[in-house]
Design a protein around this motif. Structure first.
Motif, PDB file in Angstrom:
ATOM      1  N   LEU A 149      50.646  50.771  50.176  1.00 50.07           N
ATOM      2  CA  LEU A 149      49.513  49.851  50.106  1.00 50.07           C
ATOM      3  C   LEU A 149      49.991  48.427  49.850  1.00 50.07           C
ATOM      4  CD1 LEU A 149      46.540  49.309  50.093  1.00 50.07           C
ATOM      5  CD2 LEU A 149      46.410  50.075  47.747  1.00 50.07           C
ATOM      6  N   ILE A 150      51.019  48.301  48.993  1.00 53.06           N
ATOM      7  CA  ILE A 150      51.541  46.954  48.708  1.00 53.06           C
ATOM      8  C   ILE A 150      52.096  46.336  49.992  1.00 53.06           C
ATOM      9  CG2 ILE A 150      53.251  45.661  47.387  1.00 53.06           C
ATOM     10  CD1 ILE A 150      53.032  48.006  45.315  1.00 53.06           C
ATOM     11  N   ALA A 151      52.839  47.155  50.758  1.00 52.06           N
ATOM     12  CA  ALA A 151      53.385  46.660  52.026  1.00 52.06           C
ATOM     13  C   ALA A 151      52.257  46.312  52.986  1.00 52.06           C
ATOM     14  CB  ALA A 151      54.303  47.711  52.644  1.00 52.06           C
ATOM     15  N   PHE A 197      57.273  39.007  51.120  1.00 59.60           N
ATOM     16  CA  PHE A 197      57.581  39.205  49.706  1.00 59.60           C
ATOM     17  C   PHE A 197      56.969  40.522  49.216  1.00 59.60           C
ATOM     18  CE2 PHE A 197      56.180  38.843  45.278  1.00 59.60           C
ATOM     19  CZ  PHE A 197      57.400  38.646  44.659  1.00 59.60           C
ATOM     20  N   PHE A 198      55.702  40.740  49.602  1.00 56.55           N
ATOM     21  CA  PHE A 198      55.059  41.996  49.191  1.00 56.55           C
ATOM     22  C   PHE A 198      55.783  43.202  49.794  1.00 56.55           C
ATOM     23  CE2 PHE A 198      51.534  39.057  48.381  1.00 56.55           C
ATOM     24  CZ  PHE A 198      51.197  39.460  47.105  1.00 56.55           C
ATOM     25  N   VAL A 214      50.048  47.181  42.395  1.00 54.38           N
ATOM     26  CA  VAL A 214      48.979  47.194  43.392  1.00 54.38           C
ATOM     27  C   VAL A 214      47.841  46.281  42.943  1.00 54.38           C
ATOM     28  CG1 VAL A 214      47.139  48.602  44.386  1.00 54.38           C
ATOM     29  CG2 VAL A 214      49.479  49.449  44.391  1.00 54.38           C
ATOM     30  N   ALA A 215      47.438  46.435  41.673  1.00 53.60           N
ATOM     31  CA  ALA A 215      46.330  45.613  41.167  1.00 53.60           C
ATOM     32  C   ALA A 215      46.681  44.136  41.232  1.00 53.60           C
ATOM     33  CB  ALA A 215      46.011  46.024  39.733  1.00 53.60           C
ATOM     34  N   LEU A 216      47.905  43.816  40.814  1.00 54.22           N
ATOM     35  CA  LEU A 216      48.344  42.419  40.867  1.00 54.22           C
ATOM     36  C   LEU A 216      48.339  41.909  42.299  1.00 54.22           C
ATOM     37  CD1 LEU A 216      51.300  42.355  38.316  1.00 54.22           C
ATOM     38  CD2 LEU A 216      49.116  41.155  38.139  1.00 54.22           C
ATOM     39  N   SER A 217      48.776  42.793  43.236  1.00 54.13           N
ATOM     40  CA  SER A 217      48.848  42.372  44.630  1.00 54.13           C
ATOM     41  C   SER A 217      47.456  42.095  45.175  1.00 54.13           C
ATOM     42  CB  SER A 217      49.508  43.448  45.491  1.00 54.13           C
ATOM     43  OG  SER A 217      50.771  43.763  44.992  1.00 54.13           O
ATOM     44  N   ILE A 218      46.521  43.014  44.884  1.00 58.92           N
ATOM     45  CA  ILE A 218      45.164  42.823  45.402  1.00 58.92           C
ATOM     46  C   ILE A 218      44.586  41.521  44.850  1.00 58.92           C
ATOM     47  CG2 ILE A 218      42.809  43.737  45.361  1.00 58.92           C
ATOM     48  CD1 ILE A 218      44.031  46.531  45.369  1.00 58.92           C
ATOM     49  N   LEU A 270      52.148  54.476  37.147  1.00 55.81           N
ATOM     50  CA  LEU A 270      51.509  53.398  36.387  1.00 55.81           C
ATOM     51  C   LEU A 270      52.014  52.044  36.880  1.00 55.81           C
ATOM     52  CD1 LEU A 270      49.596  53.053  33.974  1.00 55.81           C
ATOM     53  CD2 LEU A 270      51.641  52.703  32.584  1.00 55.81           C
ATOM     54  N   LEU A 271      53.331  51.936  36.969  1.00 51.76           N
ATOM     55  CA  LEU A 271      53.944  50.681  37.408  1.00 51.76           C
ATOM     56  C   LEU A 271      53.455  50.321  38.811  1.00 51.76           C
ATOM     57  CD1 LEU A 271      56.082  48.496  36.861  1.00 51.76           C
ATOM     58  CD2 LEU A 271      57.698  49.943  38.078  1.00 51.76           C
ATOM     59  N   VAL A 272      53.441  51.335  39.697  1.00 53.00           N
ATOM     60  CA  VAL A 272      53.035  51.076  41.074  1.00 53.00           C
ATOM     61  C   VAL A 272      51.617  50.528  41.102  1.00 53.00           C
ATOM     62  CG1 VAL A 272      52.449  52.171  43.273  1.00 53.00           C
ATOM     63  CG2 VAL A 272      54.598  52.723  42.159  1.00 53.00           C
ATOM     64  N   TYR A 273      50.721  51.159  40.327  1.00 50.06           N
ATOM     65  CA  TYR A 273      49.338  50.692  40.421  1.00 50.06           C
ATOM     66  C   TYR A 273      49.090  49.392  39.673  1.00 50.06           C
ATOM     67  CZ  TYR A 273      48.017  54.140  43.657  1.00 50.06           C
ATOM     68  OH  TYR A 273      47.933  54.836  44.824  1.00 50.06           O
ATOM     69  N   ILE A 274      49.965  49.079  38.695  1.00 52.02           N
ATOM     70  CA  ILE A 274      49.884  47.734  38.115  1.00 52.02           C
ATOM     71  C   ILE A 274      50.238  46.709  39.189  1.00 52.02           C
ATOM     72  CG2 ILE A 274      50.957  46.152  36.469  1.00 52.02           C
ATOM     73  CD1 ILE A 274      51.196  48.536  34.554  1.00 52.02           C
TER      74      ILE A 274
END
Lengths: 300, 342, 391
Positions: free
Chosen positions: A24-26, A188-189, A139-143, A133-137
């Motif tokens: 999702l980040i990508a 970057f993402f 993800v949230a930051l990315s969104i 947890l880290l991944v979704y943190i």
């Protein structure tokens, strides 16, 4: 209740959902490049691999903290995004697409030939640092980050370039500069996503980052609905989980997957959430005003 | 002089390409290094080198003409409806498999196998266009692209399932492989066949596009889709015809490549398809002579690159070349410059 | 407007339905399993680029399970295979491995390729799950941890033995060494052959490199023509091997080649025809029905009966042995708990399977004996010599 708890602690679901978050980040990065700025990029996986290898090699050889490696991976990918973007973002449409595709293949071949990356045998022994947890943190930051970018002066300039480059130019926007900035942010993402991927899989192989992966990420963004953040999220969720759900059809799986891609495009050519603006939808729901949704006019 | 030459040749190692230029700049010392004990002994000396060069050139042109056959399909479709038909490589793969079935099961002559492959590929491509691309012609640029990728995945899996696995199949030798020696160059029968067939097909295509009515309709459609339909041209028929011609060429290409490389597999269309697409863009997408030129150029570059010692980078040569060319000529070698309409 | 919103709703509901169906489907499996079967996971590609290896390995595993079950099972329980197809994609392989572990398998057999085995091993080791690869030959696999095993013939064991045979029995003194560059299998094998050749007093008079999927080897063969040598050591795959030998015959060179199991495939003689006659290939498994005996012969007959008379290659044999090896370790330990039986597995010594005798050394690497040196005769591989390995 018990069922829900076992669902939440089941390592398989955690693995699948973590992987989904990483992609999702990508996909959000590509959303910025293709969805917002309207530039084709068929080589997104290359930036994933640059971020992945850069952070993995830092973890293995320099033992620096993971957050630092992750950011370094992202920055390295962005650096290469600028290096590629500077000459090639002058090209338009399909020409840019094929250039990025070519870049992706070159990066893969270079990783196969490099000694430090373990070549075709792959790079093993990467510490496991990624967790859900880290991944979704991230993800949230990315969104949040992408949303802020999109709704800033800079983001509106990118949209202006997508809609009409010449008009944007006459409004005093330097298209090349803005495209490069957008491209660098998007890559970057991808780099960050690659770093998370490397530290989840603990093993990297250049074959994982071929053009098939690039098109997979493009699918997430396009099928979800080009130009919409919820679209990118839905697209990634549906498509990255689809192979898991289609497991019961066994060897027909990829056939159905291919056919689904065709059908989805025929019935929803703008993607699942294409042209759906949630903010507008919400406002409209509140004011009960009746008006048709506006489809973006010049979407690539 | 001698010293410098030795060091240089040693440093160059197997880079024969660079040696071409080197020989012109310093022909005497090159000759010296060919003598017994010279640094070049390992690769066989000067005569060996020129023989190599011409031989590699022939190999490159052979490979390039197969790329060109496939590139034509990409370029014609793109010229008319601006679609990158990513499933075109799969048409070529199915052509190769049809050829294999014809020669192994029905034991036919290779000419009939090629015709059969063309006959199978044509309806396949027309069907593909009807189902997956026509409904999307008026939509965004990316939608038909994704649809094409879907078709490509579908066909690869279908063939894998029918065949029962992705491992390569051996393509039997269908013609007596004799070697003809022409000066320093050795041609095999298959190479001659590929060159002859490819040139015949390309001449035939040029003729069709230039002098027949449907050819004129094709050119008109690629010039201006809307205007062509207003002038009474059945644009849908033209598009179908374009797909059919492209598929016929790719089908023939599939059988020829099967005969040349002796081995075919369900995923063979992917990398060849991408390279052929590269060739089409390199030559200037939308231009038929451009696709031929681009294909042959790419074939030669790839073979020479491998001969010069960049063998591990073989897969990247095509793309590297493409990027370099696009940076200087953004629409390819024979492409017309893009007009920015204000 | 209305229509598009309905469509959206429909799509959203479809997605939700898929989600529920998927979760539901996966949840039921562990319940149905119960405690009276032992589940063996299969990890491999049944679709995608490596599907051939996966399909064949699974066939062998199924044969082993059938044999064990008809003989009464393991510790009073029946065996059952849980399939995990990863479509030859390593990020999906991670998901599948995790899924197999949650389905409470007692062991995972797979993957047939080194790369995916390594990434699956990173998951199995911390989860305390035994992973037995039936195919990984590359370096750095069992080093990942004490739950990771493989039952393949390692080139580091076989190549020196074959070299010894070439030097002592065939009296080869000078060889040409041909490597496929960029192919990690070939480069690795060349690295093993070089010291072995030096050890047994053979001289490498020419070293040539070729490319995978290359078809024109005239340049390399022309330069070989100026040398005197007894044979070619070829470390690449069969397609290139066959075409290379063809070019040698075309240029009037009559030496034969010897190489590893990368050359083992019917494509070698189908493509190479007369040019590869007499060429030698070593492998841990041979389907020559004349020399095959006991278990191996039985296995070949059974495989042929189930597969339209097709001959098995090494993948089904390795899959068969993998399941048998695990079953025997579970029997000895009287448990199907990986933490318990893995120690018994590590102590495996002189275990007889269809691919020969297997012993795990102190590093848990398999030492397999014998090595079958096979030669191409007509349109088949015939065993030339059975070389036993001293431990």
């Amino acid at each position: 209740m018990e069922a829900i708890i076992s669902l939440l602690t089941n390592p398989y679901y955690i693995q699948v959902v973590t992987m989904m978050g990483i992609f999702l980040i990508a996909a959000l990065g590509l959303h910025l490049i293709t969805g917002v700025t309207g530039q084709f990029s068929f080589g997104h996986a290359a930036f994933l691999s640059i971020g992945a290898y850069c952070s993995a090699l830092m973890s293995i050889h320099l033992h620096t903290p993971f957050i630092l490696n992750m950011l370094a991976g992202g920055l390295m990918a962005a650096l290469w995004g600028v290096i590629l973007g500077f000459p090639s973002l002058r090209l338009t449409g399909d020409y840019l697409g094929i250039t990025t595709l070519g870049f992706g293949e070159i990066v893969r071949v270079v990783f196969i030939n490099m000694k430090i990356t373990g070549g075709a045998g792959g790079l093993a022994g990467i510490p496991r640092e990624t967790n859900i947890l880290l991944v979704y943190i991230v993800v949230a930051l990315s969104i949040w980050g992408i949303y802020r970018i999109q709704n800033s002066r800079f983001g509106r300039a990118l949209v202006a370039i997508r809609e009409d480059e010449i008009a944007a130019e006459s409004m005093g926007i330097n298209p090349l500069l803005y495209k490069i900035k957008g491209f660098a942010l998007g890559t970057f993402f991808a780099g960050v996503s690659g770093a998370l991927f490397a530290h989840l899989m603990q093993y990297l192989n250049p074959a994982d980052f071929g053009f098939a992966r690039s098109f997979e990420i493009l699918n997430y963004v396009v099928l979800g609905g080009l130009g919409s953040i919820p679209g990118a999220i839905l697209g990634t969720a549906v498509l990255s989980l689809a192979p898991e759900f289609l497991r019961f059809v066994k060897e027909y799986r990829m056939m159905i997957y291919g056919a689904l891609m065709v059908l989805m495009m025929i019935f929803r050519p703008y993607g699942l959430l294409g042209g759906v603006d949630f903010v507008q939808l919400y406002k409209r729901l509140k004011s009960r005003r009746k008006a048709g949704p506006t489809l973006p006019g010049n979407m690539p | 002089m001698m010293m410098r030459c030795e060091i240089l040749t040693l440093a160059l190692g197997r880079s024969r390409l660079i040696l071409i230029f080197y020989r012109y700049s310093c022909s005497k010392c090159f000759y010296d290094s060919c003598r017994p004990g010279g640094a070049l002994k390992a690769i066989g000396g000067r005569c060996m080198f020129w023989q190599q060069f011409w031989q590699q050139l022939v190999n490159g042109v052979t490979l390039g003409s197969t790329y060109a056959l496939i590139a034509l399909g990409y370029t014609m479709v793109y010229g008319i409806i601006q679609l990158i038909n990513f499933a075109h490589g799969e048409v070529y793969m199915i052509g190769a498999f049809t050829g294999l079935i014809m020669v192994t099961v029905y034991k036919v002559n290779f000419i009939i196998a090629i015709l059969a492959a063309m006959l199978v590929c044509v309806p396949l491509a027309i069907l593909m266009e009807r189902i997956a691309y026509r409904p999307l012609r008026k939509s965004t640029r990316l939608a038909p692209l994704i649809s094409a990728l879907g078709v490509s995945i579908f066909l690869q899996t279908l063939v894998t399932l029918i065949k029962g696995g992705p491992n390569p199949l051996a393509f039997p030798q269908v013609i007596q492989d004799t070697v003809y020696v022409l000066g320093p160059v050795r041609f095999s029968t298959v190479q001659v066949l590929i060159l002859v067939m490819a040139s015949l097909l390309m001449v035939f295509l040029q003729f069709t596009v230039k002098y027949t009515k449907i050819g004129k309709a094709m050119r008109a459609t690629s010039e201006d889709y809307e205007a062509a339909s207003l002038m009474g041209i059945n644009v849908n028929r033209v598009v179908s015809f374009t797909f059919a011609v492209g598929a016929a060429l790719a089908g023939a290409g599939g059988v020829l490549v099967g005969m040349y490389f002796n081995s075919i597999h369900p995923f063979m269309g992917v990398s060849v398809g991408l390279k052929a697409f590269c060739a089409a863009v390199l030559g200037g997408i939308g231009s038929i002579p451009g696709a031929m030129l681009g294909g042959i150029f790419l074939g030669i570059a790839e073979v020479m690159g491998v001969a010069a010692g960049f063998d591990t980078y073989k897969e990247a040569i095509a793309f590297g070349l493409l990027i370099i060319v696009l940076l200087f000529k953004p629409t390819g070698l024979l492409g017309l410059p893009i007009q920015r309409k204000v | 407007m209305k229509k598009s919103r309905y469509l959206l709703l429909l799509v959203a509901m479809l997605a939700l339905a898929l989600l529920v169906a998927g979760c539901g489907g996966a949840k039921e499996t562990p319940k149905a399993a119960g405690g009276d079967t032992i589940k063996i996971g299969f990890l491999g590609g049944l679709t995608g680029g490596h599907a051939h290896y996966g399909i064949e390995t699974l066939k062998g595993m199924q044969m082993a399970v059938d044999d064990i079950n008809s003989a009464g099972g393991v510790n009073g329980k029946k065996l059952e295979i849980v399939e995990g197809d990863h479509g030859s994609n390593s990020s999906e392989a991670a998901n599948v491995t995790q899924k197999l572990i949650t389905q409470k398998v007692s062991a995972i057999v797979g993957d047939p390729t080194t790369g995916i085995t390594k990434s699956a091993a990173q998951i199995c080791q911390p989860a305390k799950m035994v992973l037995l690869s039936a195919g990984a030959v590359g370096p750095g696999v069992v080093e990942i941890g004490d739950y990771i095993y493989r039952d393949t013939l390692l080139d580091a064991v076989a190549a020196p033995a074959v070299t010894k045979y070439l030097a002592e029995e065939l009296k080869w003194e000078k060889v040409a060494l041909v490597t496929t560059t960029g192919l990690s299998y070939s480069e690795g094998l060349t690295g093993i052959f070089k010291p072995a050749l030096a050890k047994y007093g053979m001289e490498i008079v020419a070293e040539q490199s070729i490319m995978e999927k290359d078809t024109n080897f005239s340049a390399q063969v022309t330069s070989l023509r100026q040398k005197q040598f007894d044979g070619v050591i070829f470390t690449g795959y069969y397609t290139e091997g066959a075409l290379f030998m063809k070019e040698m015959r075309k240029q009037g060179l009559n030496q034969v080649m010897a190489g590893g199991d990368g050359l083992l495939g019917k494509e070698l003689y189908e493509l190479g025809e007369n040019a590869v006659q007499g060429s030698m290939v070593y492998a841990g498994f041979a389907v020559d029905s004349q020399t095959a005996a006991g278990k191996t012969k039985e296995f070949i007959e059974k495989y042929k009966a189930g597969n339209n008379n097709a001959l098995p290659d090494m993948f089904p044999a390795q899959g068969y042995d993998a399941v048998m090896l695990l079953a025997d370790a579970m029997k000895v330990a009287n448990s199907n708990d990986p933490t318990v039986y893995k120690d018994k597995l590590a102590q495996t010594k002189d275990w007889k399977g269809v691919t020969g005798t297997i012993t795990f050394d102190e590093k848990r690497e398999p030492i397999k004996s014998p090595v079958y040196l096979q030669e191409v005769k007509g349109q088949e591989f015939v065993v030339k010599s059975v070389i036993s390995i001293d431990k």
